[in-house]
Design a protein around this motif. Structure first.
Motif, PDB file in Angstrom:
ATOM      1  N   LYS A 161       0.812  -1.212   0.000  1.00  0.00           N
ATOM      2  CA  LYS A 161       0.000   0.000   0.000  1.00  0.00           C
ATOM      3  C   LYS A 161       0.851   1.269   0.000  1.00  0.00           C
ATOM      4  O   LYS A 161       0.389   2.331  -0.438  1.00  0.00           O
ATOM      5  CB  LYS A 161      -0.941   0.002   1.211  1.00  0.00           C
ATOM      6  CG  LYS A 161      -2.048   1.032   1.103  1.00  0.00           C
ATOM      7  CD  LYS A 161      -3.090   0.857   2.191  1.00  0.00           C
ATOM      8  CE  LYS A 161      -4.191   1.900   2.029  1.00  0.00           C
ATOM      9  NZ  LYS A 161      -5.207   1.794   3.090  1.00  0.00           N
ATOM     10  N   PHE A 162       2.091   1.186   0.470  1.00  0.00           N
ATOM     11  CA  PHE A 162       2.964   2.360   0.458  1.00  0.00           C
ATOM     12  C   PHE A 162       3.095   2.915  -0.956  1.00  0.00           C
ATOM     13  O   PHE A 162       3.139   4.132  -1.159  1.00  0.00           O
ATOM     14  CB  PHE A 162       4.351   2.004   1.000  1.00  0.00           C
ATOM     15  CG  PHE A 162       5.389   3.060   0.721  1.00  0.00           C
ATOM     16  CD1 PHE A 162       5.435   4.224   1.477  1.00  0.00           C
ATOM     17  CD2 PHE A 162       6.305   2.911  -0.308  1.00  0.00           C
ATOM     18  CE1 PHE A 162       6.377   5.212   1.215  1.00  0.00           C
ATOM     19  CE2 PHE A 162       7.249   3.890  -0.582  1.00  0.00           C
ATOM     20  CZ  PHE A 162       7.288   5.042   0.192  1.00  0.00           C
ATOM     21  N   PHE A 163       3.151   2.035  -1.951  1.00  0.00           N
ATOM     22  CA  PHE A 163       3.400   2.463  -3.319  1.00  0.00           C
ATOM     23  C   PHE A 163       2.186   3.117  -3.967  1.00  0.00           C
ATOM     24  O   PHE A 163       2.268   3.584  -5.109  1.00  0.00           O
ATOM     25  CB  PHE A 163       3.911   1.276  -4.144  1.00  0.00           C
ATOM     26  CG  PHE A 163       5.258   0.788  -3.663  1.00  0.00           C
ATOM     27  CD1 PHE A 163       6.417   1.431  -4.046  1.00  0.00           C
ATOM     28  CD2 PHE A 163       5.343  -0.285  -2.794  1.00  0.00           C
ATOM     29  CE1 PHE A 163       7.646   1.009  -3.599  1.00  0.00           C
ATOM     30  CE2 PHE A 163       6.570  -0.719  -2.330  1.00  0.00           C
ATOM     31  CZ  PHE A 163       7.732  -0.073  -2.731  1.00  0.00           C
ATOM     32  N   ASP A 164       1.078   3.197  -3.225  1.00  0.00           N
ATOM     33  CA  ASP A 164      -0.070   3.960  -3.717  1.00  0.00           C
ATOM     34  C   ASP A 164       0.280   5.438  -3.878  1.00  0.00           C
ATOM     35  O   ASP A 164      -0.397   6.155  -4.631  1.00  0.00           O
ATOM     36  CB  ASP A 164      -1.261   3.827  -2.764  1.00  0.00           C
ATOM     37  CG  ASP A 164      -1.939   2.466  -2.842  1.00  0.00           C
ATOM     38  OD1 ASP A 164      -1.601   1.692  -3.765  1.00  0.00           O
ATOM     39  OD2 ASP A 164      -2.780   2.173  -1.973  1.00  0.00           O
ATOM     40  N   ARG A 165       1.325   5.876  -3.188  1.00  0.00           N
ATOM     41  CA  ARG A 165       1.708   7.299  -3.305  1.00  0.00           C
ATOM     42  C   ARG A 165       2.140   7.645  -4.729  1.00  0.00           C
ATOM     43  O   ARG A 165       2.202   8.818  -5.098  1.00  0.00           O
ATOM     44  CB  ARG A 165       2.807   7.642  -2.294  1.00  0.00           C
ATOM     45  CG  ARG A 165       4.178   7.077  -2.604  1.00  0.00           C
ATOM     46  CD  ARG A 165       5.122   7.221  -1.417  1.00  0.00           C
ATOM     47  NE  ARG A 165       5.271   8.594  -0.982  1.00  0.00           N
ATOM     48  CZ  ARG A 165       6.228   9.409  -1.399  1.00  0.00           C
ATOM     49  NH1 ARG A 165       7.130   8.995  -2.265  1.00  0.00           N
ATOM     50  NH2 ARG A 165       6.305  10.648  -0.950  1.00  0.00           N
TER      51      ARG A 165
END
Length: 321
Positions: A104-108
């Motif tokens: 989910k971090f890479f949703d940025r």
């Protein structure tokens, strides 16, 4: 009876085994390349025709720093300009923090035009970084048909490093197609913030109870504080909730012992319940924009933690620009 000697694996069997073992480490792509052992040390072994016959622009990045945001923007522009040519950018990173282990971090990057088309490799053992002798610094390398033909740390002038790599990429492309019409290489421009440095954890003044280990500091003390000297316009914190935290953790921010003025709030700073500038840490955000000022600030920054006793936090680094 003598034990039967195992038959050595063929090159294709080695490749198949490497692909199987590394599949989970790749995002947005099947495995493209890997490191194989040899008598002369590790060697790059293409696992896909695009790596065996073409060129990889290998971006060794430290996700979370300002540099990564700028390089992704510039490389996306290159993808538009060098479309349908035999090259591909590849991102490699080391998942040294808890938030980098969360998808989910890479949703940025979901609004970044080409991120989801760039192969990403999670180098959990650090072998790729070691093989390229990066010394832990973000680095750009070009692998042409599995051979390293360019390598340079991004350093203090990452735009210049990308310029040099692009010149090399054009030379490679023209060897394959001498009459290939290409744009004239020039220094690219970016609106993204370029990092000036990192505030070392050992330069922080810590108040209350802290646990220090490796490159991290952790607290579960709701009276904990930290302070440091700051000079710049932008401040970014890389942090994570401890796995045992129940809820988000919060801290207030002070500049020269006064609450940080709202004009200097970063994206993740807001006015708290008691009117104090506050940042809330969760499990997946990882990167927090603390200060975003229009003019340079110079003085002491203080973080005062509010509820760490039930919601301990792990702090990795502070970056400024």
């Amino acid at each position: 009876m003598a034990k039967r000697k195992e038959k050595p694996l063929t090159l294709e069997e080695i490749k198949a085994k490497m692909i199987q073992q590394s599949e989970e480490a790749w995002t947005h792509s099947a495995p493209l390349i890997g490191l194989a052992s040899s008598n002369d040390g590790p060697v790059w072994l293409p696992l896909d025709p695009s790596a065996a016959q073409g060129t990889l622009l290998l971006l060794m990045l430290d996700f979370g720093d300002y540099l990564s945001d700028a390089i992704l923007e510039l490389v996306s522009d290159m993808m538009d300009e060098y479309t349908r040519l035999p090259w591909r950018p590849v991102i490699a990173y080391q998942p040294k923090t808890l938030f980098l282990k969360q998808a989910k971090f890479f949703d940025r990057y979901r609004n970044q035009s080409h991120f989801h088309h760039i192969p990403v490799y999670s180098d959990q053992s650090g072998d790729w970084f070691d093989a390229l002798k990066t010394g832990g610094s973000p680095t750009l390398a070009i692998l042409h048909q599995g051979i390293v033909v360019f390598k340079e740390a991004f350093g203090k002038d990452p735009v210049r490093t990308l310029f040099q790599a692009e010149e090399q990429l054009q030379r490679i492309l023209r060897v394959e197609d001498p009459g290939l019409p290409l744009f004239r290489v020039s220094l690219r421009e970016t609106d993204k913030i370029l990092e000036k440095g990192m505030i070392p954890n050992d330069s922080l003044t810590l108040g209350g109870n802290w646990i220090q280990g490796g490159n991290t500091i952790m607290t579960e003390d709701s009276s904990a504080s930290l302070s440091f000297s700051f000079e710049g316009e932008h401040l970014r914190l890389l942090a994570n909730l401890h796995p045992q935290a129940r809820d988000p953790s919060r801290f207030s921010i002070y500049f020269n012992d006064e609450p940080l003025a709202s004009a200097h709030f970063g994206q993740h700073t807001y006015q708290g319940d008691r009117g104090n500038p506050t940042v809330e840490l969760n499990r997946t955000q990882g990167v927090y924009e603390i200060i975003d000022a229009d003019t340079p600030m110079r003085g002491k920054i203080t973080f005062k933690f509010l509820n760490a006793v039930e919601n301990p936090v792990i702090l990795y680094s502070l970056r400024f620009a």
